[in-house]
Design a protein around this motif. Sequence first.
Motif, PDB file in Angstrom:
ATOM      1  N   MET A  38     -10.042 118.323  -2.666  1.00  0.00           N
ATOM      2  CA  MET A  38      -9.879 119.380  -1.674  1.00  0.00           C
ATOM      3  C   MET A  38     -10.001 120.765  -2.302  1.00  0.00           C
ATOM      4  SD  MET A  38      -9.590 120.445   1.319  1.00  0.00           S
ATOM      5  CE  MET A  38      -9.508 118.863   2.149  1.00  0.00           C
ATOM      6  N   ALA A  39      -9.478 120.947  -3.519  1.00  0.00           N
ATOM      7  CA  ALA A  39      -9.588 122.253  -4.174  1.00  0.00           C
ATOM      8  C   ALA A  39     -11.045 122.612  -4.412  1.00  0.00           C
ATOM      9  CB  ALA A  39      -8.807 122.242  -5.487  1.00  0.00           C
ATOM     10  N   GLY A  40     -11.825 121.659  -4.898  1.00  0.00           N
ATOM     11  CA  GLY A  40     -13.228 121.920  -5.166  1.00  0.00           C
ATOM     12  C   GLY A  40     -14.012 122.236  -3.910  1.00  0.00           C
ATOM     13  N   LEU A  41     -13.768 121.501  -2.832  1.00  0.00           N
ATOM     14  CA  LEU A  41     -14.472 121.756  -1.577  1.00  0.00           C
ATOM     15  C   LEU A  41     -14.089 123.109  -0.984  1.00  0.00           C
ATOM     16  CD1 LEU A  41     -14.377 118.261   0.168  1.00  0.00           C
ATOM     17  CD2 LEU A  41     -16.373 119.436  -0.765  1.00  0.00           C
ATOM     18  N   ALA A  42     -12.803 123.457  -1.061  1.00  0.00           N
ATOM     19  CA  ALA A  42     -12.369 124.748  -0.539  1.00  0.00           C
ATOM     20  C   ALA A  42     -13.026 125.885  -1.309  1.00  0.00           C
ATOM     21  CB  ALA A  42     -10.851 124.860  -0.618  1.00  0.00           C
ATOM     22  N   CYS A  43     -13.126 125.735  -2.620  1.00  0.00           N
ATOM     23  CA  CYS A  43     -13.773 126.740  -3.453  1.00  0.00           C
ATOM     24  C   CYS A  43     -15.264 126.817  -3.121  1.00  0.00           C
ATOM     25  CB  CYS A  43     -13.551 126.409  -4.921  1.00  0.00           C
ATOM     26  SG  CYS A  43     -14.187 127.651  -6.066  1.00  0.00           S
ATOM     27  N   GLY A  64       0.050 118.769  -3.326  1.00  0.00           N
ATOM     28  CA  GLY A  64      -0.361 118.448  -1.975  1.00  0.00           C
ATOM     29  C   GLY A  64      -1.659 119.107  -1.564  1.00  0.00           C
ATOM     30  N   VAL A  65      -2.083 118.767  -0.364  1.00  0.00           N
ATOM     31  CA  VAL A  65      -3.353 119.230   0.174  1.00  0.00           C
ATOM     32  C   VAL A  65      -3.363 120.750   0.318  1.00  0.00           C
ATOM     33  CG1 VAL A  65      -4.898 119.085   2.161  1.00  0.00           C
ATOM     34  CG2 VAL A  65      -3.711 117.036   1.348  1.00  0.00           C
ATOM     35  N   GLU A  66      -2.278 121.306   0.833  1.00  0.00           N
ATOM     36  CA  GLU A  66      -2.222 122.752   1.024  1.00  0.00           C
ATOM     37  C   GLU A  66      -2.345 123.484  -0.303  1.00  0.00           C
ATOM     38  OE1 GLU A  66       0.273 125.941   3.649  1.00  0.00           O
ATOM     39  OE2 GLU A  66       1.451 124.357   2.690  1.00  0.00           O
ATOM     40  N   GLY A  67      -1.609 123.040  -1.319  1.00  0.00           N
ATOM     41  CA  GLY A  67      -1.679 123.687  -2.620  1.00  0.00           C
ATOM     42  C   GLY A  67      -3.075 123.637  -3.209  1.00  0.00           C
ATOM     43  N   ALA A  68      -3.738 122.481  -3.085  1.00  0.00           N
ATOM     44  CA  ALA A  68      -5.096 122.343  -3.602  1.00  0.00           C
ATOM     45  C   ALA A  68      -6.054 123.290  -2.877  1.00  0.00           C
ATOM     46  CB  ALA A  68      -5.558 120.896  -3.471  1.00  0.00           C
ATOM     47  N   TRP A  69      -5.971 123.328  -1.550  1.00  0.00           N
ATOM     48  CA  TRP A  69      -6.873 124.182  -0.763  1.00  0.00           C
ATOM     49  C   TRP A  69      -6.663 125.658  -1.111  1.00  0.00           C
ATOM     50  CZ3 TRP A  69      -6.775 128.044   2.922  1.00  0.00           C
ATOM     51  CH2 TRP A  69      -7.922 128.210   3.701  1.00  0.00           C
ATOM     52  N   LEU A  70      -5.417 126.085  -1.200  1.00  0.00           N
ATOM     53  CA  LEU A  70      -5.131 127.480  -1.519  1.00  0.00           C
ATOM     54  C   LEU A  70      -5.626 127.836  -2.918  1.00  0.00           C
ATOM     55  CD1 LEU A  70      -1.520 127.797  -0.054  1.00  0.00           C
ATOM     56  CD2 LEU A  70      -3.605 128.854   0.857  1.00  0.00           C
ATOM     57  N   ALA A  84       1.491 119.035   4.972  1.00  0.00           N
ATOM     58  CA  ALA A  84       2.055 120.113   5.780  1.00  0.00           C
ATOM     59  C   ALA A  84       1.125 121.319   5.713  1.00  0.00           C
ATOM     60  CB  ALA A  84       3.443 120.488   5.277  1.00  0.00           C
ATOM     61  N   ALA A  85       1.279 122.219   6.665  1.00  0.00           N
ATOM     62  CA  ALA A  85       0.522 123.475   6.684  1.00  0.00           C
ATOM     63  C   ALA A  85       1.496 124.598   7.004  1.00  0.00           C
ATOM     64  CB  ALA A  85      -0.603 123.409   7.714  1.00  0.00           C
ATOM     65  N   GLN A  86       1.776 125.438   6.013  1.00  0.00           N
ATOM     66  CA  GLN A  86       2.728 126.520   6.202  1.00  0.00           C
ATOM     67  C   GLN A  86       2.136 127.895   5.906  1.00  0.00           C
ATOM     68  OE1 GLN A  86       5.804 124.308   3.711  1.00  0.00           O
ATOM     69  NE2 GLN A  86       7.111 124.968   5.394  1.00  0.00           N
ATOM     70  N   ASP A  87       1.253 127.980   4.913  1.00  0.00           N
ATOM     71  CA  ASP A  87       0.598 129.250   4.629  1.00  0.00           C
ATOM     72  C   ASP A  87      -0.281 129.644   5.821  1.00  0.00           C
ATOM     73  OD1 ASP A  87      -0.407 131.204   2.260  1.00  0.00           O
ATOM     74  OD2 ASP A  87      -2.097 130.628   3.519  1.00  0.00           O
ATOM     75  N   PRO A  88      -0.221 130.880   6.288  1.00  0.00           N
ATOM     76  CA  PRO A  88      -0.969 131.264   7.494  1.00  0.00           C
ATOM     77  C   PRO A  88      -2.466 130.985   7.397  1.00  0.00           C
ATOM     78  CG  PRO A  88       0.641 132.952   6.946  1.00  0.00           C
ATOM     79  CD  PRO A  88       0.662 131.975   5.816  1.00  0.00           C
ATOM     80  N   GLU A  89      -3.058 131.218   6.235  1.00  0.00           N
ATOM     81  CA  GLU A  89      -4.497 130.975   6.111  1.00  0.00           C
ATOM     82  C   GLU A  89      -4.814 129.491   6.218  1.00  0.00           C
ATOM     83  OE1 GLU A  89      -8.241 132.120   3.172  1.00  0.00           O
ATOM     84  OE2 GLU A  89      -6.194 132.124   2.380  1.00  0.00           O
ATOM     85  N   PHE A  90      -3.977 128.668   5.607  1.00  0.00           N
ATOM     86  CA  PHE A  90      -4.216 127.225   5.680  1.00  0.00           C
ATOM     87  C   PHE A  90      -3.919 126.699   7.076  1.00  0.00           C
ATOM     88  CE2 PHE A  90      -2.984 122.714   4.679  1.00  0.00           C
ATOM     89  CZ  PHE A  90      -4.270 122.294   4.374  1.00  0.00           C
ATOM     90  N   VAL A  91      -2.915 127.256   7.746  1.00  0.00           N
ATOM     91  CA  VAL A  91      -2.631 126.871   9.130  1.00  0.00           C
ATOM     92  C   VAL A  91      -3.859 127.111   9.998  1.00  0.00           C
ATOM     93  CG1 VAL A  91      -1.295 127.461  11.194  1.00  0.00           C
ATOM     94  CG2 VAL A  91      -0.135 127.209   8.988  1.00  0.00           C
ATOM     95  N   GLN A  92      -4.516 128.243   9.819  1.00  0.00           N
ATOM     96  CA  GLN A  92      -5.718 128.546  10.590  1.00  0.00           C
ATOM     97  C   GLN A  92      -6.820 127.530  10.300  1.00  0.00           C
ATOM     98  OE1 GLN A  92      -7.215 132.484   9.883  1.00  0.00           O
ATOM     99  NE2 GLN A  92      -8.812 132.336  11.426  1.00  0.00           N
ATOM    100  N   GLU A  93      -6.969 127.145   9.035  1.00  0.00           N
ATOM    101  CA  GLU A  93      -7.981 126.155   8.682  1.00  0.00           C
ATOM    102  C   GLU A  93      -7.679 124.804   9.324  1.00  0.00           C
ATOM    103  OE1 GLU A  93     -11.367 124.533   6.516  1.00  0.00           O
ATOM    104  OE2 GLU A  93     -10.747 126.547   7.107  1.00  0.00           O
ATOM    105  N   VAL A  94      -6.424 124.396   9.277  1.00  0.00           N
ATOM    106  CA  VAL A  94      -6.040 123.104   9.854  1.00  0.00           C
ATOM    107  C   VAL A  94      -6.264 123.110  11.361  1.00  0.00           C
ATOM    108  CG1 VAL A  94      -4.108 121.514  10.242  1.00  0.00           C
ATOM    109  CG2 VAL A  94      -4.445 122.544   7.992  1.00  0.00           C
ATOM    110  N   ARG A  95      -6.019 124.227  12.010  1.00  0.00           N
ATOM    111  CA  ARG A  95      -6.268 124.312  13.455  1.00  0.00           C
ATOM    112  C   ARG A  95      -7.757 124.115  13.757  1.00  0.00           C
ATOM    113  NH1 ARG A  95      -1.689 123.005  15.891  1.00  0.00           N
ATOM    114  NH2 ARG A  95       0.042 124.399  15.334  1.00  0.00           N
TER     115      ARG A  95
END
Length: 339
Positions: free
Chosen positions: A1-6, A318-324, A52-63
């Motif tokens: 997930m980190a690599g894809l987000a980057c 977790g997924v959120e940490g990797a994406w961020l 989980a999704a708590q960071d606002p930017e990641f919340v927007q992505e999950v939506r």
Amino acid sequence: MAGLACAQLLAEAGCRVDIFEKSRGPSGRMSTRRAQDPQGAWQCDHGAPSFAAQDPEFVQEVRQWEQHGVVAAWRPRAVRLQGKDVVPADAGPDRWVGVPRMTSPAAFLVQRLAQQGHGARLHLQATVQQLQYESACWTVHCAEHGQIGSEYCALVLAVPAPQAAALLGPVSPYASALAASARMQPCWVAMLRTDAPLPLDWDAAEITDGPLCWVASDSAKPGRQGPQVPQGPQTWVLHASARWSQDHIESDAESVARQLLQAFEALASSLTGSLPGGLRVTAHRWRYALPAPHLVNRCWWDAPAGLGLCGDWMCGAGVEGAWLSGRALARRALATLTR
């Protein structure tokens, strides 16, 4: 997930991106085992069970993922097992799962990269074994394909810390030492198949004692078979604790599967009586499952060399940490790269 987000953010900015993945799919620890046994086809999320999704930017992505039907909220009947005591678990933040399987968000990101024509290429079953840096260019050597490319102006490693440390030793001792300073815990996971629902009145349980630390009904997740066929087969996932996993890190998968099944049978029997027969179990080892603890950098970027590191071991498990982490690295790289 980190690599894809980057890669997504770099490609959107106009960079040409090549993604190298050693497996058959790009989802990393957001993995789903799909297989067949004599009783039929089955699947089980044997990596990250939810996120989980708590960071606002990641919340927007999950939506956005939710709008495209590749994730759904999961609100399991969750408990904490303390010996023979069953304690309702705190609700906590909403949990999300991939639909119809945990690999779906990663597959969606790959599809979006391809459809938007950002110039991203995905190389599957490409195990990077060696890196070279000469004349301000990076070269990648893969076990399956040999040397690939010699004109990369930048290189990002989005792999577990110990693997990054090994690859970087010959080309960047500092980055290798940074990765080596991170510690990651293993996790053995057992995938259990049943012919009928288990007599348990909960879907997920945190366990405080014994070999297991967490178990859940994969069939209870949205988009799985369970809700549509309530009396049909079920799939459960059993996570061993980090300590037990470390103690059995080199054990064979069949032995681990038996031991984790026995632990689950003993646990369930103490609560409800014996489980039905005909249980089938398969084990998988994640040698590098969770950071313990993660570093505080969020990401690392060497602008002169065009070299970066990202992953949940830098930003939070977790997924959120990797994406961020991946997004943070892309922004740092874009601030210095000449495209």
